[in-house]
Design an enzyme around this catalytic site. Structure first.
Site, PDB file in Angstrom:
ATOM      1  N   TYR A 257      11.231  16.190  69.575  1.00 32.78           N
ATOM      2  CA  TYR A 257      11.939  17.371  69.046  1.00 32.78           C
ATOM      3  C   TYR A 257      10.885  18.365  68.559  1.00 32.78           C
ATOM      4  CZ  TYR A 257      15.633  13.871  69.082  1.00 32.78           C
ATOM      5  OH  TYR A 257      16.495  12.875  69.459  1.00 32.78           O
TER       6      TYR A 257
ATOM      7  N   CYS B  16      16.556  17.170  58.649  1.00 33.25           N
ATOM      8  CA  CYS B  16      17.257  18.249  57.933  1.00 33.25           C
ATOM      9  C   CYS B  16      18.657  17.800  57.554  1.00 33.25           C
ATOM     10  CB  CYS B  16      17.287  19.515  58.789  1.00 33.25           C
ATOM     11  SG  CYS B  16      18.004  19.262  60.395  1.00 33.25           S
TER      12      CYS B  16
ATOM     13  N   GLU C 169      10.866  18.272  74.145  1.00 31.62           N
ATOM     14  CA  GLU C 169      11.732  19.329  73.601  1.00 31.62           C
ATOM     15  C   GLU C 169      12.708  19.748  74.699  1.00 31.62           C
ATOM     16  OE1 GLU C 169      12.331  21.330  70.735  1.00 31.62           O
ATOM     17  OE2 GLU C 169      13.682  22.364  72.123  1.00 31.62           O
TER      18      GLU C 169
ATOM     19  N   ASP D 257      11.661  14.901  64.564  1.00 39.93           N
ATOM     20  CA  ASP D 257      12.161  16.011  63.732  1.00 39.93           C
ATOM     21  C   ASP D 257      13.426  16.553  64.387  1.00 39.93           C
ATOM     22  OD1 ASP D 257      12.447  18.131  62.022  1.00 39.93           O
ATOM     23  OD2 ASP D 257      10.661  19.215  62.702  1.00 39.93           O
TER      24      ASP D 257
ATOM     25  N   GLN E   1      10.324  26.853  62.041  1.00 42.95           N
ATOM     26  CA  GLN E   1      10.723  26.594  60.649  1.00 42.95           C
ATOM     27  C   GLN E   1      10.871  27.921  59.923  1.00 42.95           C
ATOM     28  OE1 GLN E   1      11.474  23.637  59.396  1.00 42.95           O
ATOM     29  NE2 GLN E   1      10.630  22.251  60.933  1.00 42.95           N
TER      30      GLN E   1
END
Ligand code: SAH
Length: 462
Positions: free
Chosen positions: A323, A419, A344, A392, A294
């Site tokens: 994720y 996002c 991931e 995410d 981030q």
């Protein structure tokens, strides 16, 4: 036939390129362009704000819409503020920088409200956008293109919707320590006559500078994204970069392809460490060049806390961190639950996540390499039962396969961090069809001065 179409298009609007018209701006597009309506056309005006009246020059005309730029502001919005460098707004580096911060927060909330309205979900509550503790200089990472202009190597940012480099040395939203390193590396490359990348001919050398800095430790990683995996001046460049205060490692990322993708697949350590260490809450995290982290260091723990609060975790819970990046969310909750499984797709991020579990003395979190939409169905088939699933995903959101598989594992809650609210609202509806409910979305400002919206919600099984 073609002629007919052209005739039809011509007849549909009389607007001409370079024409100057007066427009009243009524709205702001999701890309932060002022929106006006003129003789049946929608006109997007760069940098214009709702409530403003502007004289605008038409730049491009399409069938039902056109793009324009401001020639003169006839009536200015009270929400407009002066921006030190016009380039920040023009390049899209900070395309909201000319709007007061509280209005930026409102703009982001409205994005979510409007998407819900379109989806006939008006009854969902949208919280106030959580402001970022820092509104400038908050980014812990910069990826800036390197190009040659008038015989000189420059760093900067591409003008919006183009690959024209606008030279910059103050990146405004980036940690000023990173800007300092970017300029120092630029000067070292110039001094050693290292060629910039030429994307037309896929020639030259340095394509991007990628610099990351840990706020917690001050460590700085410099990545030179290059066309070749070596170049003659590299040893001299490395010796000089090693003298820049704070730099803990130099990586050469090899990207030989003619592509817009920034990083190539291979990294070569030129000197120093291939990871930097940052902190979130009381945990430490190692980060490799290819791993996502981030970018707003001070806002990240606030985003995670909001998500974790919504999860209402129990010591007996089996938790998925889908994720996962380098494992930040899962590892933040691992000590309060029975077990964490992370998924991931980036190999180095999985390696980091495993390192990070060990670094923080966490033994009940396991990280798995693969695509979430393939791993989750496999686990569902194996009969895995889950209690809370954190997701995410990147901007494109989840896939129906992932959502079906998640539902099969029977979680009480799915906490969605997004996002891109457009794909989030799409995905929430798919969960809804399978018996999950949500009644609130909370926008979080992770990217001040830009139109990007982060949002968190929790879905609960009926
Ligand atoms: N939760 C992490 C990372 C979020 S970013 C954090 O807060 O730091 C999204 C992550 O999803 C990135 O690390 C990206 O590499 C990964 N990713 C993208 N597509 C994926 C897929 N199909 N399956 C699994 N992971 C994916």
């Amino acid at each position: 036939m073609l002629e007919k179409i052209i005739m039809f298009v011509k007849k549909d609007n009389d607007m001409q390129k370079n024409q100057i018209i007066e427009l009243e701006i009524t709205d702001l597009s999701y890309e932060a362009m002022g929106v006006a309506h003129y003789e049946g056309m929608t006109v997007f005006v760069n940098n214009a704000l709702p409530g403003e009246i502007v004289k605008a020059k038409i730049l491009k005309v399409k069938k039902n819409f056109a793009f324009a730029k401001i020639e003169e502001i006839v009536k200015e919005s009270p929400d407009r503020i002066k921006v030190k460098l016009n380039q920040w707004v023009q390049t899209g580096l900070a395309s909201l920088a000319h709007i007061k911060y509280d209005k930026q927060l409102e703009f982001k909330r409205n994005q979510v409200v409007n998407l819900l309205k379109k989806a006939h979900l008006d009854n969902v509550e949208v919280g106030q956008t959580l402001p970022s503790p820092e509104q400038v200089g908050y980014r812990n990472k910069a990826q800036v293109p390197v190009r040659e202009i008038k015989g000189q190597l420059e760093i900067g940012f591409f003008r919006r919707h183009s690959h024209d480099l606008v030279p910059l040395t103050n990146f405004f939203t980036t940690d000023p320590e990173i800007d300092r390193v970017l300029v120092a590396v630029r000067d070292i490359l110039r001094k050693n006559h290292v060629p910039a990348y030429d994307e037309v001919n896929n020639k030259g050398e340095v394509r991007y500078l990628d610099v990351r800095r840990s706020k917690a430790t001050g460590e700085i990683m410099v990545i030179l994204v290059c066309l070749h995996k070596d170049f003659p001046a590299l040893p001299r460049v490395a010796a000089e970069v090693s003298q820049i205060p704070g730099v803990s490692g130099l990586i050469l990322n090899h990207n030989p392809k003619k592509t817009n993708v920034i990083l190539g697949k291979k990294d070569y350590v030129v000197f120093g460490n291939d990871q930097i260490t940052d902190e979130i809450g009381d945990l430490k995290f190692r980060i490799s060049p290819q791993s996502f982290f981030q970018i707003n260091s001070l806002q990240t723990p606030r985003l995670y806390n909001l998500a974790i609060e919504k999860a209402d975790l129990k010591p007996s819970d089996v938790v998925i961190d889908a994720y996962s990046g380098i494992g930040t969310i899962g590892l933040s909750v691992a000590k309060h639950v029975k077990a964490v499984r992370g998924i991931e797709v980036v190999r180095d991020a999985i390696k980091d996540a495993k390192d990070n579990a060990e670094l923080n003395g966490i033994t009940n979190a396991k990280y798995y390499l693969g695509k979430a939409e393939e791993v989750m169905p496999r686990w569902a088939k194996e009969g895995l039962k889950t209690d809370v699933v954190f997701v995410d995903p990147p901007r494109k959101g989840l896939t129906p396969e992932f959502i079906d598989a998640t539902v099969k594992t029977g979680p009480k809650k799915v906490v969605y961090i997004s996002c891109n609210p457009a794909t989030m609202v799409r995905d929430l509806q798919l969960f809804q069809e399978q018996g999950y409910e949500f009644d609130r979305i909370d926008p979080v400002d992770m990217f001040p001065q830009t139109p990007h919206v982060e949002a968190v919600t929790v879905l609960e099984k009926k």
